[in-house]
Design a protein around this motif. Structure first.
Motif, PDB file in Angstrom:
ATOM      1  N   SER A 170       0.858  -1.188   0.000  1.00 56.75           N
ATOM      2  CA  SER A 170       0.000   0.000   0.000  1.00 56.75           C
ATOM      3  C   SER A 170       0.894   1.238   0.000  1.00 56.75           C
ATOM      4  N   ALA A 171       0.354   2.334  -0.518  1.00 62.88           N
ATOM      5  CA  ALA A 171       1.118   3.581  -0.542  1.00 62.88           C
ATOM      6  C   ALA A 171       1.474   4.025   0.876  1.00 62.88           C
ATOM      7  N   SER A 172       0.571   3.743   1.832  1.00 60.01           N
ATOM      8  CA  SER A 172       0.845   4.151   3.217  1.00 60.01           C
ATOM      9  C   SER A 172       2.009   3.358   3.810  1.00 60.01           C
ATOM     10  N   THR A 173       2.132   2.069   3.420  1.00 58.30           N
ATOM     11  CA  THR A 173       3.257   1.254   3.899  1.00 58.30           C
ATOM     12  C   THR A 173       4.569   1.801   3.351  1.00 58.30           C
ATOM     13  N   VAL A 174       4.580   2.135   2.045  1.00 57.74           N
ATOM     14  CA  VAL A 174       5.791   2.712   1.444  1.00 57.74           C
ATOM     15  C   VAL A 174       6.095   4.055   2.098  1.00 57.74           C
ATOM     16  N   GLY A 175       5.035   4.824   2.389  1.00 59.45           N
ATOM     17  CA  GLY A 175       5.223   6.118   3.057  1.00 59.45           C
ATOM     18  C   GLY A 175       5.849   5.954   4.438  1.00 59.45           C
ATOM     19  N   THR A 176       5.447   4.900   5.156  1.00 60.27           N
ATOM     20  CA  THR A 176       6.038   4.617   6.473  1.00 60.27           C
ATOM     21  C   THR A 176       7.513   4.260   6.327  1.00 60.27           C
ATOM     22  N   HIS A 177       7.823   3.410   5.331  1.00 62.13           N
ATOM     23  CA  HIS A 177       9.228   3.078   5.067  1.00 62.13           C
ATOM     24  C   HIS A 177      10.015   4.346   4.761  1.00 62.13           C
ATOM     25  N   LEU A 178       9.437   5.225   3.936  1.00 61.63           N
ATOM     26  CA  LEU A 178      10.113   6.462   3.548  1.00 61.63           C
ATOM     27  C   LEU A 178      10.391   7.330   4.777  1.00 61.63           C
ATOM     28  N   TYR A 179       9.429   7.404   5.687  1.00 67.06           N
ATOM     29  CA  TYR A 179       9.623   8.186   6.909  1.00 67.06           C
ATOM     30  C   TYR A 179      10.827   7.665   7.695  1.00 67.06           C
ATOM     31  N   HIS A 180      10.898   6.334   7.873  1.00 66.18           N
ATOM     32  CA  HIS A 180      12.013   5.747   8.627  1.00 66.18           C
ATOM     33  C   HIS A 180      13.344   5.921   7.883  1.00 66.18           C
ATOM     34  N   ILE A 181      13.293   5.814   6.575  1.00 62.89           N
ATOM     35  CA  ILE A 181      14.514   5.986   5.769  1.00 62.89           C
ATOM     36  C   ILE A 181      15.068   7.392   5.943  1.00 62.89           C
ATOM     37  N   LYS A 182      14.180   8.381   5.840  1.00 61.35           N
ATOM     38  CA  LYS A 182      14.631   9.776   5.966  1.00 61.35           C
ATOM     39  C   LYS A 182      15.166  10.058   7.370  1.00 61.35           C
ATOM     40  N   GLN A 183      14.547   9.451   8.379  1.00 58.20           N
ATOM     41  CA  GLN A 183      15.019   9.624   9.759  1.00 58.20           C
ATOM     42  C   GLN A 183      16.432   9.037   9.912  1.00 58.20           C
ATOM     43  N   LYS A 184      16.618   7.823   9.399  1.00 58.56           N
ATOM     44  CA  LYS A 184      17.900   7.129   9.572  1.00 58.56           C
ATOM     45  C   LYS A 184      19.023   7.767   8.750  1.00 58.56           C
ATOM     46  N   LEU A 185      18.670   8.300   7.587  1.00 53.67           N
ATOM     47  CA  LEU A 185      19.703   8.868   6.702  1.00 53.67           C
ATOM     48  C   LEU A 185      19.812  10.384   6.843  1.00 53.67           C
ATOM     49  N   ASN A 186      18.983  10.953   7.700  1.00 62.38           N
ATOM     50  CA  ASN A 186      18.989  12.402   7.924  1.00 62.38           C
ATOM     51  C   ASN A 186      18.757  13.144   6.612  1.00 62.38           C
TER      52      ASN A 186
END
Length: 215
Positions: free
Chosen positions: A180-196
């Motif tokens: 789902s787009a929301s699942t990918v959006g959640t992954h994106l949120y964590h990715i941006k947090q981890k990679l600053n």
């Protein structure tokens, strides 16, 4: 003719026709039988099901789901599949991910022709092969646990990160990976947090600096 690959069947997966042609000539010259060619991860999966080669050589960077995600899907359905992953880059991040996902070997495409033949031969014998120039770098990465920030990403996050860094949208990634787009959006949120990182452009810069994608 060098018979070192005699009796071995191979499937080639690379989105560059000239690369596939070069590999075909080289491997057939060493005695292998090239059963088919794929230009995307999705096509590689379909052809593997149809042709069942002894060895699949697959580029990491291809359109659609790409080589790493295709490797994960293939190994889920065919745990005994023997896959040699290839990349144009000399980074240690992707080899670690590829080997963890079940690749039998990993080779940089800038290698000497004889190295490709040797790698295909060993993988065809159900043995492991790692590009000698990458072996020490990969070992150090695994020992220290500190290489590129992308090492902190989970396997799924890393796959999504590579797709978004190449300019694909959240909806495109969701469609390709049946999420789902929301699942990918959640992954994106964590990715941006981890990679600053604050946006897709910054993710692309991070990926390019690490040699994960081409500029």
């Amino acid at each position: 003719m060098n018979p070192s690959l005699a009796g071995l069947s191979v499937l080639l997966a690379d989105d560059h026709a000239m690369v596939r042609m070069g590999f075909r000539l080289l491997l057939e010259g060493a005695g292998a039988t090239v059963l088919g060619e794929a230009e995307s991860g999705e096509q590689a999966l379909r052809l593997y099901d149809e042709l069942r080669p002894d060895v699949l050589t697959m580029d990491v960077s291809m359109p659609g789901i790409g080589g790493l995600a295709a490797l994960e899907r293939l190994r889920a359905h065919h745990p005994a599949a023997r896959v040699l992953m290839l990349s144009a880059h000399h980074d240690a991040v992707i080899p670690v991910r590829a080997l963890k996902a079940g690749a039998a070997g990993y080779l940089c495409k800038r290698c000497l022709p004889q190295e490709l033949i040797q790698a295909v031969r060993l993988v065809g014998q159900d043995r492991r092969y790692l590009d000698p120039e990458l072996a020490q770098q990969v070992a150090l990465t695994q020992l220290s646990g500190a290489a590129h920030p992308a090492q902190a990403l989970t396997d799924k996050e890393f796959t999504v990160f590579l797709q978004l860094a190449q300019g694909r949208s959240v909806n495109e990634v969701a469609s390709d990976f049946h999420l789902s787009a929301s699942t990918v959006g959640t992954h994106l949120y964590h990715i941006k947090q981890k990679l600053n990182a604050s946006n897709a452009a910054e993710l692309a810069v991070i990926a390019m600096r690490a040699g994960l994608i081409e500029a």
